[in-house]
Structure formats: C-alpha cells, structure tokens
Design a protein around this motif. Structure first.
Motif: not given
Lengths: 110, 110, 110, 110
Positions: A31-43
């Motif tokens: 759940h804390a994977e970089q790509a996942h967190i980063r995409l939510m930060m972008d969003c």
C-alpha cells in the motif's frame, strides 16, 4: 453551473486522495509503494490546481482540466486495481472517477 | 466530526476568497488596493494549507488553525468594512467569519 | 536581504523534502512509515506557504515563519535520528536545519 | 541535470510572478487590471505545480511542463507589452521567458 460542480468534484478528490495517502502509509507494505503514493500526490495536487484555475475563471482551465481528467482516471484504476484494495481505496477510486468525469466535460487538450 | 466541518469551512473560504479577488480586481479602484487583495490571497492560502494539515491528521494542525482563525477574522473585517462593500464582499466576509469560528475550535497557539 | 535568504532557504527545503519523500518511499520499510512521510509532507508545505507569505510581503509572515521554524526543526531531527538514516536523509536534515535557522530570525509567535 | 535547471527556473518564475503581482497592485490603474493580475497568478501557480511534479519524478511532468511553457510565454508577452511596463515587469518577463524555454525542453503535450 457545470463549472461549479467540477470545482466541487476537484476539491472533494483533492481531500480524498490526501486522506487516502495517510491511510495507505498506515497500512504499509505494498500500500505504501512509491508509485502508488506518488500518483495520489499527483492527483491531489492537479485537482487543487485545476480547481483554482476554474475559481479564477482562467481561460487556461480547459487544459488543466484535460490533464486532471487523465491523472484522476489513472489514479482511480490504481486504487481499484491495487492488490488488497479496501473500502477506503474504493472510496478514493470513486472520488477520482467522479472528478475525471466532471473534468472531461470542461477539458480541451492544448 | 468537528474536524470534518472545519476542513469544509476552510475549503469553502479558500474558494470564496479566490473568487472574490477576481471580483474586486474587475471592479477596480479601491477594490483592487494592494492591502485588500493581498489579505485575501493570504486568507485563501492559509485556508488551503490548514485544510491539508487537518486532512493529513497532522499533529501540527492546531497551530495552523490558530493562524488561520486570525487571518480569516481580519479578512472578514476588511471585506465587510471596505468602502463600497457589496454582496460578493459580504458573502466573502461570511465565509471568512464561518471559517474563523471553526478554526478557533481547533486552534492551539504555539 | 535577510528575507531574501529566508525565502531561498524555504524553497530549497520544500524541494529537498519533496524529493526525500520519494527517496524514502522507494527504500520502503521503516523509511516509509506514516509519521515520517507525513512530517516531511508537513514540512514541504509549510516551507512553500511561508515563502509565499514573505514574497507577498504579508504582515502575517512572522507567524508563518515561527511555525515553519518549529516544523523544520522537528523534521531535521526525524531525518537525522531515523534508524538507517542515509546520505539523502542527512542532506534533508541539513536543508531543514538551515531553513529552521533562517525562519527563526524572521519569526514572531502569535 | 536539465530537469534540475527547469525546476530552478520554475521556482524562480513562481517567486518573481508572486512579487510582481504585489508591485503591480501597488502601482494600481491599468497595472492592476484583472486579466493581467490573473495571468500572473496562473503563471505563479502552474510554475509551482510543474516544479513539484518534476521534483517527485512524476511521469506526468511533461504534460505539466507543456502547459507551463505556454502560460509563461503568454505572461512574458503580457508583462513586456503592457502599457507602462517598467523594470520590475521587464524582470518578470525575463523570468517567465527563461522558464518557458526550460519547460519547452521537458514538454510533451498530451
């Protein structure tokens, strides 16, 4: 009218993504994977930015909305399709999907 | 619950101040005075920042809320007391006042 | 002059924290702990907000700087003292420390 | 390397536009025209957003940079061509022009 709804959808999606980042960091692991967190930060950020451009009545808002629609669409897929997707992530996907649809009606790619 | 209401008040005040800046710039003259526009820019930004700290559940949010309450209070006074205050400015003052009250319940000065 | 240096320190710290978040998420494990990532998100945002208040010449900047100095100080400690702190995290701590010092010279708690 | 330069140009343009808004509001008259101030607000915000996308290493940064390049280009023209353009506005135009050029090298329209 449509713009008012789109602004509300953007602010809601911003809020939901920012909250879901904390939820996913707390769960940890994939759940804390970089790509996942980063995409939510972008969003979260493109939603806030697009909302502000619409609130100002900027003529550039259709280009921001086009980008916002695309990032929200990807974020919805990521939250829904993520292994171990739970209620909070499905709620995030729903907010992203709703925002993507509203932004698509305002969008005009450059 | 209270925090949810405060976040909503902050996002509403952010949106209202940003829109009112454009309204006042369009009216021009003393409506476009630097001190007035700058205070609304300060208010719009501290509201968005305080909202984000609360959404993240940050332990620092009471200090941001304390500052937000004070800036919103000043912005409400400025919009209300401004010579030639009109409906849009009174609506802005109401949003600032509502946000100041919500933030005051969350606030703890450093 | 001092303010120009403080603005530069804030923008540098914003940039460093945002980059270090991605670094820590990529490393994973305890580097991706919620409290650690959230503190860096808080730090990145308060730095950007304080910088903007100073750039606008807002009279409220000393209160933002007071809050920024405190959050930067905590973020520096967290990055330095973190188990498995590495070069990137020590560089982040240095940027936070530098920003905390500059902001402290501008600060006046409410 | 190129991205580092582009990030720096975006942060510099953000700072310059935000300061020039205050300068133009202080001068008043046609310097405080809504369309002019709003374009500088758009420019300041898209620069900060594009910088953050690059700092995070987001794959979406080329689309943000494309939009940033276009808005910076328009803002440079507006600051330069404005009746009564002065030193501060020419400096703003230069920062916008520099940022537009850097962003153009990173850009890929959607």
């Amino acid at each position: 009218m449509d713009m008012g709804r789109c602004i509300a959808a953007c602010l809601d999606c911003h809020r939901t993504c920012l909250a879901t980042i904390q939820h996913c960091l707390t769960k940890g692991g994939h759940h804390a994977e970089q790509a996942h967190i980063r995409l939510m930060m972008d969003c979260a950020q493109i939603c806030a930015t697009s909302a502000d451009f619409m609130i100002r009545g900027s003529e550039h808002h259709p280009h921001l909305c086009a980008e916002c629609a695309e990032i929200c669409r990807q974020c919805a897929e990521d939250c829904e399709g993520h292994p171990g997707s739970d209620d909070a992530m499905r709620a995030c996907a729903a907010a992203c999907r709703a925002c993507a649809e509203e932004c698509a009606t305002m969008a005009r790619p450059r």
